[in-house]
Design a protein around this motif. Sequence first.
Motif, PDB file in Angstrom:
ATOM      1  N   UNK A   1       0.831  -1.204   0.000  1.00 29.80           N
ATOM      2  CA  UNK A   1       0.000   0.000   0.000  1.00 29.80           C
ATOM      3  C   UNK A   1       0.866   1.255   0.000  1.00 29.80           C
ATOM      4  N   UNK A   2       1.941   1.240   0.799  1.00 27.53           N
ATOM      5  CA  UNK A   2       2.822   2.408   0.820  1.00 27.53           C
ATOM      6  C   UNK A   2       3.564   2.565  -0.502  1.00 27.53           C
ATOM      7  N   UNK A   3       3.928   1.450  -1.115  1.00 22.88           N
ATOM      8  CA  UNK A   3       4.593   1.517  -2.420  1.00 22.88           C
ATOM      9  C   UNK A   3       3.703   2.215  -3.443  1.00 22.88           C
ATOM     10  N   UNK A   4       2.410   1.861  -3.461  1.00 25.23           N
ATOM     11  CA  UNK A   4       1.503   2.482  -4.425  1.00 25.23           C
ATOM     12  C   UNK A   4       1.333   3.969  -4.139  1.00 25.23           C
TER      13      UNK A   4
ATOM     14  N   UNK B   1       3.588   5.935  -2.709  1.00 22.07           N
ATOM     15  CA  UNK B   1       4.817   6.595  -3.161  1.00 22.07           C
ATOM     16  C   UNK B   1       4.821   6.751  -4.683  1.00 22.07           C
ATOM     17  N   UNK B   2       4.433   5.715  -5.404  1.00 27.78           N
ATOM     18  CA  UNK B   2       4.432   5.786  -6.866  1.00 27.78           C
ATOM     19  C   UNK B   2       3.476   6.864  -7.357  1.00 27.78           C
ATOM     20  N   UNK B   3       2.314   6.973  -6.714  1.00 30.91           N
ATOM     21  CA  UNK B   3       1.344   7.996  -7.114  1.00 30.91           C
ATOM     22  C   UNK B   3       1.892   9.401  -6.890  1.00 30.91           C
ATOM     23  N   UNK B   4       2.789   9.551  -5.928  1.00 29.22           N
ATOM     24  CA  UNK B   4       3.402  10.852  -5.633  1.00 29.22           C
ATOM     25  C   UNK B   4       4.684  11.078  -6.430  1.00 29.22           C
ATOM     26  N   UNK B   5       5.045  10.140  -7.298  1.00 30.58           N
ATOM     27  CA  UNK B   5       6.260  10.273  -8.095  1.00 30.58           C
ATOM     28  C   UNK B   5       7.523   9.913  -7.347  1.00 30.58           C
ATOM     29  N   UNK B   6       7.396   9.262  -6.193  1.00 34.56           N
ATOM     30  CA  UNK B   6       8.559   8.875  -5.377  1.00 34.56           C
ATOM     31  C   UNK B   6       8.924   7.429  -5.718  1.00 34.56           C
ATOM     32  N   UNK B   7       9.513   7.252  -6.890  1.00 34.71           N
ATOM     33  CA  UNK B   7       9.639   5.909  -7.452  1.00 34.71           C
ATOM     34  C   UNK B   7      10.706   5.067  -6.758  1.00 34.71           C
TER      35      UNK B   7
ATOM     36  N   UNK C   1       9.020   3.712  -3.822  1.00 37.17           N
ATOM     37  CA  UNK C   1       8.029   2.719  -4.236  1.00 37.17           C
ATOM     38  C   UNK C   1       8.690   1.385  -4.551  1.00 37.17           C
ATOM     39  N   UNK C   2       9.812   1.438  -5.269  1.00 40.00           N
ATOM     40  CA  UNK C   2      10.526   0.206  -5.613  1.00 40.00           C
ATOM     41  C   UNK C   2      11.035  -0.494  -4.354  1.00 40.00           C
ATOM     42  N   UNK C   3      11.556   0.287  -3.410  1.00 45.90           N
ATOM     43  CA  UNK C   3      12.067  -0.307  -2.167  1.00 45.90           C
ATOM     44  C   UNK C   3      10.951  -1.009  -1.397  1.00 45.90           C
ATOM     45  N   UNK C   4       9.774  -0.374  -1.308  1.00 47.92           N
ATOM     46  CA  UNK C   4       8.676  -0.993  -0.564  1.00 47.92           C
ATOM     47  C   UNK C   4       8.119  -2.207  -1.297  1.00 47.92           C
ATOM     48  N   UNK C   5       8.004  -2.127  -2.610  1.00 41.85           N
ATOM     49  CA  UNK C   5       7.545  -3.291  -3.362  1.00 41.85           C
ATOM     50  C   UNK C   5       8.522  -4.462  -3.202  1.00 41.85           C
ATOM     51  N   UNK C   6       9.800  -4.154  -3.216  1.00 43.34           N
ATOM     52  CA  UNK C   6      10.814  -5.200  -3.047  1.00 43.34           C
ATOM     53  C   UNK C   6      10.636  -5.905  -1.708  1.00 43.34           C
ATOM     54  N   UNK C   7      10.413  -5.126  -0.665  1.00 43.74           N
ATOM     55  CA  UNK C   7      10.216  -5.712   0.663  1.00 43.74           C
ATOM     56  C   UNK C   7       8.919  -6.508   0.734  1.00 43.74           C
ATOM     57  N   UNK C   8       7.870  -6.017   0.066  1.00 46.12           N
ATOM     58  CA  UNK C   8       6.579  -6.710   0.108  1.00 46.12           C
ATOM     59  C   UNK C   8       6.661  -8.083  -0.551  1.00 46.12           C
ATOM     60  N   UNK C   9       7.269  -8.166  -1.740  1.00 48.94           N
ATOM     61  CA  UNK C   9       7.329  -9.464  -2.425  1.00 48.94           C
ATOM     62  C   UNK C   9       8.323 -10.395  -1.741  1.00 48.94           C
TER      63      UNK C   9
END
Length: 447
Positions: free
Chosen positions: A262-265, A267-273, A276-284
């Motif tokens: 949820x935080x990754x999405x 961040x991505x919506x705010x352009x903080x890519x 976003x990548x760091x949080x997605x990496x941790x989630x998967x």
Amino acid sequence: MHRPKDPPAPALRRRRHLRNTAVTLALGAVLFTVGAVGLSPAGSGRPDTPATASPAAGQARGIEAMRERVRRLPKDPVSWADLGMALVQQARTTADQAAYAQAETALRRSLTLRPAENLHAEIGMGALAAARHHFRDALTWAREAVATSPTTPASYGVLADALTQLGRYEDAEEAVQKMADLRPDSSSLARASYTFELRGDTGRAKALMERALRAAGTPGERAFAHTHLASLAQESGDPATALRQADAGLADVPRDPGLLAARAKAHAARGEFERAVADHTAAVAAAPLPQYLLEFGELQQSLGHREEAEGQYAVLRAQETLRRAGGAPADTDAILFEADHGDPRRAVTMAEAAVRERPFIAVHDAYAWALHRAGRDERALVHADKALAPGTRSALFLYHRGAIHQALGDAAAARRDLRRALALDPSFHPLYAPEARSAVRRLGGTP
């Protein structure tokens, strides 16, 4: 100063003729099978863990404690049922397919020890069937649990989940109402929130999920509520609030994969890519579930990171191979992935089988998109309309129908759906939100 007491549990029966409630959360209603654990006097189920602990590690410790309990009490049907339910939860949160088989073994052991009126095992078998997307079996087990104990709220929770996924929305609301009447706790309030979201009433859904958060008694329940409050905000085009909700949840459960995604999405919506990548990496890493893998892969693809995207897609393909080998029904993420990144004709076949077993609106939407990608737009429009019939507030569903209208040459309908999607959530998808803006311009409108 004392906080005013919350109002009574919501009355869901006020309107008998509802608008064919057929809306879904992107996260999926299977998450609502939580809440059936911890029925025994000993309070077994997943224990609370320190905020610094990994959720998976705490879950593993809890399961090992239950295994020790059944070793000490091999004739206790409740202990076997609690172990089975905990293994269901582990499989759901870690994508460990072996845990499902272990859960079934434990639950059937409980049923062998107590074949009749075994409430714990009946609820556990219902939750297991739902987690495997065998919702008719889940309905059967839930009805058995209700017959065994008509005053146990968790029985109605499993019943409501099964009915929702089978497209029987008014019956599901009645089950949720009964659950809330019996005990307006975090689990029943979360389900009540979901019924209002299915109607498209996100304001009431948010209010009820906030009540679920206040009523939450464990870190897992709090994480769940924060995740869905973040989702409600994100899907309403408010990434700042989504980020606050995710941060608040992660302060309590730092490595919860749903909150990380949820935080990754947000961040991505705010352009903080990078974030976003760091949080997605941790989630998967914590839970390689299909929805997290697909979201991460498509974000990487949108950023031009083709090799990194293919890494996520490779895991999805491996999971799909295992699913086909096991004969399990396809989930919507698998159908959408196949439609967009594989063979659309195969996606249609997957969706046809899925919608027969699970006539839920998210499946209708995935079926519509698979048909569109396979060039069968007239048939696709039928299912896109079913997904959106009640006034669904889903930007992705609207985008899908808008693209179908565009393919059929209906520029006015396409422009209307695409503009509504962007108004609802301008960053609803890393690949398709930019396409929607371009399409609206081509169709003579302003995004």
